[in-house]
Motif scaffolding. Sequence first.
Motif, PDB file in Angstrom:
ATOM      1  N   PHE A 229       0.848  -1.188   0.000  1.00 64.92           N
ATOM      2  CA  PHE A 229       0.000   0.000   0.000  1.00 64.92           C
ATOM      3  C   PHE A 229       0.884   1.238   0.000  1.00 64.92           C
ATOM      4  CE2 PHE A 229      -2.751  -3.268   1.658  1.00 64.92           C
ATOM      5  CZ  PHE A 229      -3.984  -2.981   1.095  1.00 64.92           C
ATOM      6  N   THR A 230       0.678   2.122  -0.979  1.00 69.25           N
ATOM      7  CA  THR A 230       1.485   3.335  -1.072  1.00 69.25           C
ATOM      8  C   THR A 230       0.794   4.486  -0.345  1.00 69.25           C
ATOM      9  OG1 THR A 230       0.459   4.240  -3.062  1.00 69.25           O
ATOM     10  CG2 THR A 230       2.138   2.538  -3.372  1.00 69.25           C
ATOM     11  N   PRO A 231       1.533   5.551  -0.027  1.00 68.81           N
ATOM     12  CA  PRO A 231       0.904   6.726   0.612  1.00 68.81           C
ATOM     13  C   PRO A 231      -0.182   7.361  -0.241  1.00 68.81           C
ATOM     14  CG  PRO A 231       3.298   6.807   0.834  1.00 68.81           C
ATOM     15  CD  PRO A 231       2.997   5.683  -0.103  1.00 68.81           C
ATOM     16  N   GLN A 232      -0.183   7.112  -1.535  1.00 67.16           N
ATOM     17  CA  GLN A 232      -1.199   7.675  -2.440  1.00 67.16           C
ATOM     18  C   GLN A 232      -2.445   6.790  -2.499  1.00 67.16           C
ATOM     19  OE1 GLN A 232       2.092   7.212  -3.418  1.00 67.16           O
ATOM     20  NE2 GLN A 232       2.583   9.339  -2.882  1.00 67.16           N
ATOM     21  N   ASN A 233      -2.599   5.877  -1.561  1.00 62.00           N
ATOM     22  CA  ASN A 233      -3.759   4.988  -1.480  1.00 62.00           C
ATOM     23  C   ASN A 233      -3.844   4.066  -2.700  1.00 62.00           C
ATOM     24  OD1 ASN A 233      -6.033   3.948  -0.146  1.00 62.00           O
ATOM     25  ND2 ASN A 233      -7.425   5.263  -1.296  1.00 62.00           N
ATOM     26  N   ILE A 234      -2.695   3.592  -3.149  1.00 61.51           N
ATOM     27  CA  ILE A 234      -2.626   2.633  -4.252  1.00 61.51           C
ATOM     28  C   ILE A 234      -2.213   1.280  -3.681  1.00 61.51           C
ATOM     29  CG2 ILE A 234      -1.502   2.037  -6.421  1.00 61.51           C
ATOM     30  CD1 ILE A 234      -1.084   5.004  -6.910  1.00 61.51           C
TER      31      ILE A 234
END
Length: 400
Positions: A229-234
Amino acid sequence: MNEMKKTALVFILSTLCAGAVFSIDFRLLLDNNIEAENSYFSYTSAFIPWFSWSDGQGMSAYLSGILSLKYNKYEDDISDNDGWREPVLLPELGRFSFTYRSSQRYSIEAGRVEYADALGQTACGLFDGIRFQAATPACRVTAGAFYTGLLYKETAKILMTANDAVEYVQAVEDFSGYCASKRLLAFGRVDIPLMEYHNLSFETFAQFDLNGNEEKLHSQYAQAAVEIFTPQNIRISGGFVFETMENEDGDFTASFAALASVDTDLPGSLNDNLNLTAKYSGGPMNETFAAFVPLTTVTQGMVFSGTFSGLWMAKINYAVRLLPSLFAEANAGYFGRTYSETGSDGSLYGGEFWASLSWQPLEDIRATLGGGVFVPAMGNSNSYGTDTLWKINVGLLLAF
């Protein structure tokens, strides 16, 4: 059952289990589905009662059954098969399990339980057996063993060999014709959390052919999966699985498969989501590398009927909640073959387009409508002919 009867049943069970604190729930689902495609029409009505119980101290049970009536109509210009077929009334035991949970430390579940492998591509569905799960400070460990020979073959869809396929299409005339291919499988899995939000999984499982015919196929699978999970909600997920197989002559072959997926909630006022998925499964290459053979057969398209064996695919899916009770989804995919086939012009099967609506105005009512096409003309393979294939699904689920 009215409220007075339900209250009386709770009172009786409370008396029999003096001093115990527990909960029970039971409902009846009526599931109606219509499916229409190029030369086929079906209507299925299924009654699905279910019951759940918990003692409030870690013990719980769940029981569900299915009684379905299916009407089929074919239009294939074959006199013995054309027109309406006599409806078939089929009973089926759904999920049936007993579970014990010891706080957050471990759990044991036995009966007909749900299982899916780490990548969700090799084995998924209900299986008869036992599963154990334990949580440690570093990881979560899961292990189990299952048997498939008592499952309904249409639900299980275990088609690993040509003999499995022949038995699958036979009409259900007795209990032996009702059941799925007889196989024993055992698995072990470790899920390791990474930096709070991510996860790494390793799993191995093996299946053993118990059908007793000459076309035996045993197989073993080792797979790894990662979820980030990335900080960009991906959400980025993917992995691979390596398979080894042995037949009745002791010949050894191997294969592999892989997948990758990117999923994100889109910015803006709409409650919508976008998903990109790519899959690859090996096809027959030589005496050492054969086609990838999953335990359970799952078609990879809504109209396209190909399975995850010797196949590659790419798909984009868009989903949006238009209203609190109305959900819409649309996707487009493309499919191809991962091996060369004699007599075929090429290895591209074609493209598929699908859209659906789901409406749930009340908690006890859910209606669905979906439709799409598969276009072989977008490819260069003759495996599915040249005519466009279409399908429409309509469903209505009522809960009582």
